[in-house]
Design a protein around this motif. Structure first.
Motif, mmCIF file in Angstrom:
data_model
loop_
_atom_site.group_PDB
_atom_site.id
_atom_site.type_symbol
_atom_site.label_atom_id
_atom_site.label_comp_id
_atom_site.label_asym_id
_atom_site.label_seq_id
_atom_site.Cartn_x
_atom_site.Cartn_y
_atom_site.Cartn_z
ATOM 1 N N LYS A 191 0.842 -1.202 0.000
ATOM 2 C CA LYS A 191 0.000 0.000 0.000
ATOM 3 C C LYS A 191 0.877 1.252 0.000
ATOM 4 O O LYS A 191 2.090 1.179 0.215
ATOM 5 N N GLU A 192 0.226 2.378 -0.193
ATOM 6 C CA GLU A 192 0.957 3.633 -0.308
ATOM 7 C C GLU A 192 1.745 3.952 0.964
ATOM 8 O O GLU A 192 2.824 4.551 0.907
ATOM 9 N N TYR A 193 1.229 3.583 2.115
ATOM 10 C CA TYR A 193 1.876 3.903 3.379
ATOM 11 C C TYR A 193 2.801 2.793 3.864
ATOM 12 O O TYR A 193 3.321 2.885 4.983
ATOM 13 N N GLU A 194 3.037 1.755 3.071
ATOM 14 C CA GLU A 194 3.870 0.630 3.481
ATOM 15 C C GLU A 194 5.196 0.631 2.721
ATOM 16 O O GLU A 194 5.274 1.048 1.562
ATOM 17 N N ARG A 195 6.234 0.116 3.417
ATOM 18 C CA ARG A 195 7.510 -0.133 2.796
ATOM 19 C C ARG A 195 7.951 -1.536 3.199
ATOM 20 O O ARG A 195 7.607 -2.023 4.276
ATOM 21 N N ALA A 196 8.726 -2.167 2.307
ATOM 22 C CA ALA A 196 9.180 -3.536 2.550
ATOM 23 C C ALA A 196 10.688 -3.549 2.708
ATOM 24 O O ALA A 196 11.420 -3.070 1.824
ATOM 25 N N VAL A 197 11.152 -4.076 3.837
ATOM 26 C CA VAL A 197 12.574 -4.301 4.062
ATOM 27 C C VAL A 197 12.869 -5.732 3.599
ATOM 28 O O VAL A 197 12.346 -6.696 4.161
ATOM 29 N N VAL A 198 13.688 -5.863 2.550
ATOM 30 C CA VAL A 198 13.945 -7.155 1.911
ATOM 31 C C VAL A 198 15.262 -7.717 2.433
ATOM 32 O O VAL A 198 16.294 -7.032 2.419
ATOM 33 N N PHE A 199 15.205 -8.974 2.897
ATOM 34 C CA PHE A 199 16.401 -9.700 3.314
ATOM 35 C C PHE A 199 16.670 -10.782 2.268
ATOM 36 O O PHE A 199 15.879 -11.720 2.111
ATOM 37 N N ARG A 200 17.765 -10.639 1.579
ATOM 38 C CA ARG A 200 18.154 -11.623 0.555
ATOM 39 C C ARG A 200 19.311 -12.452 1.101
ATOM 40 O O ARG A 200 20.415 -11.933 1.318
ATOM 41 N N LEU A 201 19.015 -13.727 1.347
ATOM 42 C CA LEU A 201 19.993 -14.625 1.957
ATOM 43 C C LEU A 201 20.527 -14.054 3.264
ATOM 44 O O LEU A 201 21.709 -14.181 3.597
ATOM 45 N N GLY A 202 19.644 -13.418 4.024
ATOM 46 C CA GLY A 202 19.996 -12.888 5.340
ATOM 47 C C GLY A 202 20.516 -11.473 5.346
ATOM 48 O O GLY A 202 20.648 -10.871 6.421
ATOM 49 N N ARG A 203 20.824 -10.923 4.204
ATOM 50 C CA ARG A 203 21.345 -9.552 4.130
ATOM 51 C C ARG A 203 20.268 -8.624 3.581
ATOM 52 O O ARG A 203 19.578 -8.972 2.637
ATOM 53 N N THR A 204 20.216 -7.422 4.192
ATOM 54 C CA THR A 204 19.200 -6.470 3.766
ATOM 55 C C THR A 204 19.667 -5.686 2.544
ATOM 56 O O THR A 204 20.860 -5.503 2.313
ATOM 57 N N THR A 205 18.739 -5.239 1.774
ATOM 58 C CA THR A 205 19.044 -4.401 0.618
ATOM 59 C C THR A 205 19.340 -2.974 1.070
ATOM 60 O O THR A 205 19.107 -2.600 2.221
ATOM 61 N N GLN A 206 19.826 -2.168 0.154
ATOM 62 C CA GLN A 206 20.236 -0.818 0.491
ATOM 63 C C GLN A 206 19.047 0.080 0.821
ATOM 64 O O GLN A 206 19.102 0.895 1.732
ATOM 65 N N THR A 207 17.989 -0.073 0.072
ATOM 66 C CA THR A 207 16.815 0.770 0.259
ATOM 67 C C THR A 207 15.566 -0.096 0.393
ATOM 68 O O THR A 207 15.485 -1.169 -0.215
ATOM 69 N N PRO A 208 14.585 0.356 1.155
ATOM 70 C CA PRO A 208 13.333 -0.395 1.224
ATOM 71 C C PRO A 208 12.564 -0.285 -0.076
ATOM 72 O O PRO A 208 12.718 0.671 -0.828
ATOM 73 N N LYS A 209 11.713 -1.261 -0.339
ATOM 74 C CA LYS A 209 10.942 -1.298 -1.582
ATOM 75 C C LYS A 209 9.495 -0.914 -1.326
ATOM 76 O O LYS A 209 8.967 -1.099 -0.234
ATOM 77 N N GLY A 210 8.866 -0.442 -2.403
ATOM 78 C CA GLY A 210 7.469 -0.058 -2.319
ATOM 79 C C GLY A 210 7.311 1.439 -2.448
ATOM 80 O O GLY A 210 8.288 2.190 -2.495
ATOM 81 N N PRO A 211 6.064 1.899 -2.581
ATOM 82 C CA PRO A 211 4.827 1.088 -2.614
ATOM 83 C C PRO A 211 4.539 0.572 -4.015
ATOM 84 O O PRO A 211 5.268 0.843 -4.944
ATOM 85 N N GLY A 212 3.437 -0.184 -4.119
ATOM 86 C CA GLY A 212 3.052 -0.749 -5.403
ATOM 87 C C GLY A 212 3.397 -2.222 -5.479
ATOM 88 O O GLY A 212 3.446 -2.927 -4.469
ATOM 89 N N VAL A 213 3.647 -2.701 -6.705
ATOM 90 C CA VAL A 213 3.954 -4.108 -6.934
ATOM 91 C C VAL A 213 5.461 -4.299 -6.874
ATOM 92 O O VAL A 213 6.215 -3.610 -7.581
ATOM 93 N N ILE A 214 5.915 -5.228 -6.055
ATOM 94 C CA ILE A 214 7.327 -5.576 -5.978
ATOM 95 C C ILE A 214 7.466 -7.082 -6.164
ATOM 96 O O ILE A 214 6.520 -7.843 -5.926
ATOM 97 N N PHE A 215 8.637 -7.476 -6.617
ATOM 98 C CA PHE A 215 8.893 -8.904 -6.839
ATOM 99 C C PHE A 215 10.086 -9.314 -6.010
ATOM 100 O O PHE A 215 11.131 -8.665 -6.014
ATOM 101 N N VAL A 216 9.902 -10.389 -5.285
ATOM 102 C CA VAL A 216 10.989 -10.969 -4.496
ATOM 103 C C VAL A 216 11.164 -12.425 -4.920
ATOM 104 O O VAL A 216 10.207 -13.095 -5.345
#
Length: 274
Positions: free
Chosen positions: A28-53
């Protein structure tokens, strides 16, 4: 057993479609996703809208960026002048950096609540009761600054802090009521005394005016008679001029005698005239 190639291809296509569908997330517009790839976080949070993990490799933690209102439980506080109180507050906060809010602390809401409770006790314990009741805005700003300095390292911004309710003991409420009553009585006495002073000043001015114009006293007699005549009574009041009384006294008093209330000079004048 021979392998049916079309069936295998169909199964692989179905699995691939399921994997793709499982990797699609809608924020949603007010949400952000913190992505952990193999235990490590990405540089920036993703969102809003459609994201692919990537399934299995990526895991996401959703963080809301909306303002959140948190109530601080009632705290037992002893003020600087040794008054025991129960005080609670309301805190408005929001997440500024989702990655820090997820990585730096386990639960940022719980940690902010604990900081708020300790800060509320320490700050309000340094002030007197009158200051707490009269300067609440300044205390709110001070508490907000202290809590915000604690929450800034893990990406949470404290927008406002409001002291919601101050519960006073019954004995203190009675004492404050007596104090307010005494203050109002003292103010009423001062106002009454000021009114008496102004009234006396006006009476002095009126007496001076009547002394200069004797006719005003006669007019005042007539006005008083008119006011008495409005009421339903059988009493008739006739104003008697003081000059007539003085004339009668001088006429009826023998020569050489001192009039009642007359001065020595008036007695001497009466003797000489005789």
């Amino acid at each position: 057993m021979p392998i049916n190639l079309p069936v295998l291809l169909f199964a692989l296509v179905v699995i691939g479609v399921l994997v793709l569908l499982n990797g699609i997330n809608i924020l949603k517009e007010y949400e952000r996703a913190v992505v952990f790839r193999l235990g490590r976080t990405t540089q920036t949070p993703k969102g809003p809208g459609v994201i692919f993990v990537v399934p299995i490799m990526d895991k996401i933690v959703r963080v809301s960026l909306r303002q959140d209102v948190m109530e601080v439980p009632a705290q037992d506080i002893i003020t600087r002048d040794n008054v025991t109180l129960k005080v609670n507050a309301v805190i408005t906060l929001r997440v500024i950096d989702p990655i820090k809010a997820v990585i730096e602390v386990t639960n940022y809401i719980y940690q902010t609540s604990q900081f708020a409770q300790t800060t509320l006790r320490s700050v309000l314990g340094e002030v007197e009761l009158d200051q707490l009741l009269a300067h609440r805005d300044a205390l709110n700003a001070r508490i907000q600054t202290i809590i915000d300095s604690h929450t800034a390292p893990y990406g949470v911004k404290v927008i406002s802090v409001e002291v919601k309710q101050v519960d006073l003991p019954e004995s203190m409420l009675r004492a404050m009521a007596k104090q307010a009553e005494a203050t109002r009585e003292a103010r009423a006495k001062v106002i009454h005394a000021q009114g008496e002073f102004d009234s006396a000043a006006k009476l002095v001015e009126a007496a001076g005016l009547m002394a200069e114009q004797p006719m005003t006293l006669q007019l005042r007699y007539l006005q008083t008679l008119a006011e008495i005549g409005v009421e339903k009574n059988t009493t008739i009041v006739f104003p008697l001029p003081m000059e007539l009384m003085n004339l009668l006294n001088r006429t009826l008093t023998p020569a050489g005698a001192t009039l009642p209330g007359a001065t020595d000079k008036e007695a001497v004048k009466g003797t000489e005239s005789a």
